[in-house]
Design a protein around this motif. Structure first.
Motif, PDB file in Angstrom:
ATOM      1  N   ILE A 264     -16.066 -12.828  18.400  1.00 17.47           N
ATOM      2  CA  ILE A 264     -15.487 -14.092  18.863  1.00 17.47           C
ATOM      3  C   ILE A 264     -14.191 -13.611  18.949  1.00 17.47           C
ATOM      4  O   ILE A 264     -13.426 -14.212  19.664  1.00 17.47           O
ATOM      5  CB  ILE A 264     -16.034 -15.250  18.379  1.00 17.47           C
ATOM      6  CG1 ILE A 264     -17.538 -15.495  18.466  1.00 17.47           C
ATOM      7  CG2 ILE A 264     -15.285 -16.436  19.025  1.00 17.47           C
ATOM      8  CD1 ILE A 264     -17.934 -16.613  17.583  1.00 17.47           C
ATOM      9  N   ALA A 265     -13.661 -13.227  17.760  1.00 16.54           N
ATOM     10  CA  ALA A 265     -12.324 -12.839  17.453  1.00 16.54           C
ATOM     11  C   ALA A 265     -11.755 -11.803  18.417  1.00 16.54           C
ATOM     12  O   ALA A 265     -10.374 -11.519  18.359  1.00 16.54           O
ATOM     13  CB  ALA A 265     -11.966 -12.912  16.173  1.00 16.54           C
ATOM     14  N   GLY A 266     -12.634 -11.079  18.846  1.00 15.65           N
ATOM     15  CA  GLY A 266     -12.239  -9.666  19.769  1.00 15.65           C
ATOM     16  C   GLY A 266     -11.912  -8.690  18.767  1.00 15.65           C
ATOM     17  O   GLY A 266     -10.965  -8.047  19.278  1.00 15.65           O
ATOM     18  N   ASP A 267     -12.539  -8.592  17.683  1.00 15.97           N
ATOM     19  CA  ASP A 267     -11.895  -7.645  16.709  1.00 15.97           C
ATOM     20  C   ASP A 267     -13.050  -6.847  15.909  1.00 15.97           C
ATOM     21  O   ASP A 267     -14.133  -7.246  16.103  1.00 15.97           O
ATOM     22  CB  ASP A 267     -11.092  -8.372  15.529  1.00 15.97           C
ATOM     23  CG  ASP A 267      -9.719  -8.305  15.755  1.00 15.97           C
ATOM     24  OD1 ASP A 267      -9.109  -7.087  16.185  1.00 15.97           O
ATOM     25  OD2 ASP A 267      -8.943  -9.336  15.144  1.00 15.97           O
ATOM     26  N   TYR A 268     -12.734  -5.673  15.311  1.00 19.08           N
ATOM     27  CA  TYR A 268     -13.735  -4.890  14.598  1.00 19.08           C
ATOM     28  C   TYR A 268     -12.981  -4.493  13.229  1.00 19.08           C
ATOM     29  O   TYR A 268     -11.898  -4.235  13.491  1.00 19.08           O
ATOM     30  CB  TYR A 268     -14.314  -3.746  15.457  1.00 19.08           C
ATOM     31  CG  TYR A 268     -15.806  -3.393  14.733  1.00 19.08           C
ATOM     32  CD1 TYR A 268     -16.714  -4.143  15.195  1.00 19.08           C
ATOM     33  CD2 TYR A 268     -15.708  -2.407  13.989  1.00 19.08           C
ATOM     34  CE1 TYR A 268     -18.102  -3.357  14.820  1.00 19.08           C
ATOM     35  CE2 TYR A 268     -17.133  -2.060  13.532  1.00 19.08           C
ATOM     36  CZ  TYR A 268     -17.982  -2.638  13.689  1.00 19.08           C
ATOM     37  OH  TYR A 268     -19.403  -2.179  13.389  1.00 19.08           O
TER      38      TYR A 268
END
Ligand SMILES: Cc1ncc(COP(=O)(O)O)c(C=O)c1O
Length: 455
Positions: A252-256
């Motif tokens: 959802i945060a667009g991160d990894y």
């Protein structure tokens, strides 16, 4: 969206399965050995201690295990737990890193421990068990099992490591409020406890000793089984809800994450956050750096030997291959009671041997320094155990600053420290010492490791 601080999932997104990393490892874990014969144990050898459903989970190589609906129903009370972006900490450190933390302190007992306590209570109840015996170091695990026992109608008897018992009377009261009984360990109730007290009347206790007491009680009573809050494969399995949720929240945060950090006592909260990501990496996905942070007074992963050893001090448990300081090693009485264990989960140990994780050791004062800094900036007061992960995450964020690299850091804030205030009082009064372990005692404990032909 850019300023979002907490990433929440609704109850429908509680994972439906636990994730078993064994399915993705390049080699299987070493067998568990019978303490008498030194031969691999069969399920029936473990039956006096655990219900068959948990024994099956201990040995399975299936990638996923369905979470029973009654367990998911209890999880709904606090799961999915929040994932926070520590924006104020990022600013205060002036780091280009993004720092996320998964907060497990929202459970009724205040840590990640109920994730497995609820599952273990459920399977024991289903098997007709009346009572559970267990150990606790920090008091978090004893509280968690007391809570789960209350929900499923099981009696719970907790052997609490003496030094923690003295430091944290409110943990005992909490367990009793949930209907459990809590006894200081070593106690005069068991053969294992009496043996230790005869040699060391002022013993501070250790998790290894408390485990012996609880195992002895379970082995002697047909209506009682043993329950362990860490180390074993099925415990780590239950904790993987943490990492699975974090993965969905980061999406959802667009991160990894580039870096994952957790503290390690027996390895369960660390595995909970890290294994789903390590597994994804083993299946061809991105491979984050994964860092286990442990106390330098009980440095199992950084100083221990990878060898077969007993899980307890009284030598009642089977032997497992793990990083160990020797089952007779009693660490000094520092404040992160949940990290005072001579061994490490066999799975976390194997994963370190396979080069899939790094480990580092921190003194308790550097960890409290990080915890107080975190509390003043982010507000949450971490458990002393969790401070090791806070330390590790801050150090990595500072490294990003030095190198000018904007990495994404994820760490597990596995519990709050509301019952650990004596430790904070001592730290703020400058009374906290970094007591080193006794090297001669460590050498003696390592020299006394059992001899196993398979090694
Ligand atoms: C808050 C907290 N964190 C960590 C631990 C260490 O256990 P594990 O390594 O299994 O997560 C404990 C154990 O009692 C704990 O209470």
């Amino acid at each position: 969206m850019t300023d979002t601080v907490k990433y929440l999932l609704d109850e429908e997104h509680i994972p439906k399965d636990w994730y078993n990393i064994v399915a993705d490892l390049p080699r299987p874990p070493e067998p568990v050995l019978h303490p008498g014969t030194m031969q691999p144990v069969g399920p029936q050898d473990l039956e006096p201690l655990f219900p068959m459903a948990l024994i099956q989970q201990e040995v399975t190589a299936e990638r996923t295990i369905e979470i029973p609906e009654p367990v998911r129903t209890v999880y709904r009370q606090w799961r999915p737990s929040p994932l926070y972006r520590a924006r104020r900490l990022e600013q205060a450190l002036d780091t280009p890193a993004k720092i996320y933390y998964k907060y497990e302190g929202v459970s009724p007992a205040g840590s990640h421990k109920p994730n497995t306590a609820v599952a273990q209570a459920f399977y024991n109840k289903e098997a007709g068990v009346r009572r559970l015996a267990t150990e606790t170091g920090a008091g978090q695990w004893g509280s968690a099992l007391a809570f789960a026992g209350a929900l499923f109608g099981l009696d719970v008897r907790v052997y609490m490591v003496k030094v923690s018992f003295d430091q944290k009377p409110y943990r005992k009261a909490m367990m009793e409020a949930w209907g459990a009984q809590c006894v200081a360990s070593p106690s005069g109730e068991t053969e294992a406890g009496r043996r230790i007290l005869a040699q060391h009347p002022n013993s501070p206790g250790s998790l290894g000793i408390a485990i012996s007491e609880a195992v002895e009680i379970a082995a002697q009573h047909a209506d009682t089984k043993y329950s362990l809050g860490s180390v074993l494969n099925h415990v780590l399995l239950h904790q993987t809800v943490i990492g699975q949720e974090a993965m969905a929240q980061l999406e959802i945060a667009g991160d990894y994450p580039d870096i994952i950090v957790g503290c390690t006592g027996g390895g369960s909260n660390f595995a909970g956050i890290a294994f789903p990501f390590i597994g994804a990496g083993l299946r061809g996905g991105p491979k984050p750096r994964v860092i286990a942070c442990e106390p330098s007074a009980c440095p199992t992963l950084t100083r221990g030997k990878y060898a077969y050893d007993f899980g307890d001090t009284g030598h009642l448990t089977p032997l497992v291959k793990m990083h160990t300081l020797g089952s007779t090693f009693v660490p000094p009485g520092f404040h992160a009671g949940g990290l005072r264990y001579h061994g490490m989960s066999p799975l976390v140990s194997l994963i370190q041997e396979l080069g899939l994780i790094e480990s580092r050791a921190y003194t308790q004062t550097t960890c409290f320094e990080a915890g107080v800094q975190f509390a003043r900036i982010e507000g949450v007061l971490p458990a002393p155990e969790a401070n090791h992960a806070v330390r590790g995450a801050i150090d990595e964020a500072l490294r990003c600053k030095e190198e000018g690299v904007p990495r994404t850091i994820l760490f597990n804030l596995c519990g709050h420290g509301h019952f650990d205030m004596q430790a904070y009082i001592d730290y703020m009064a400058g009374r906290l010492e970094d007591r080193a372990y006794d090297s001669a005692e460590l050498d003696a404990a390592l020299a006394a490791l059992p001899r196993v032909a398979a090694e």
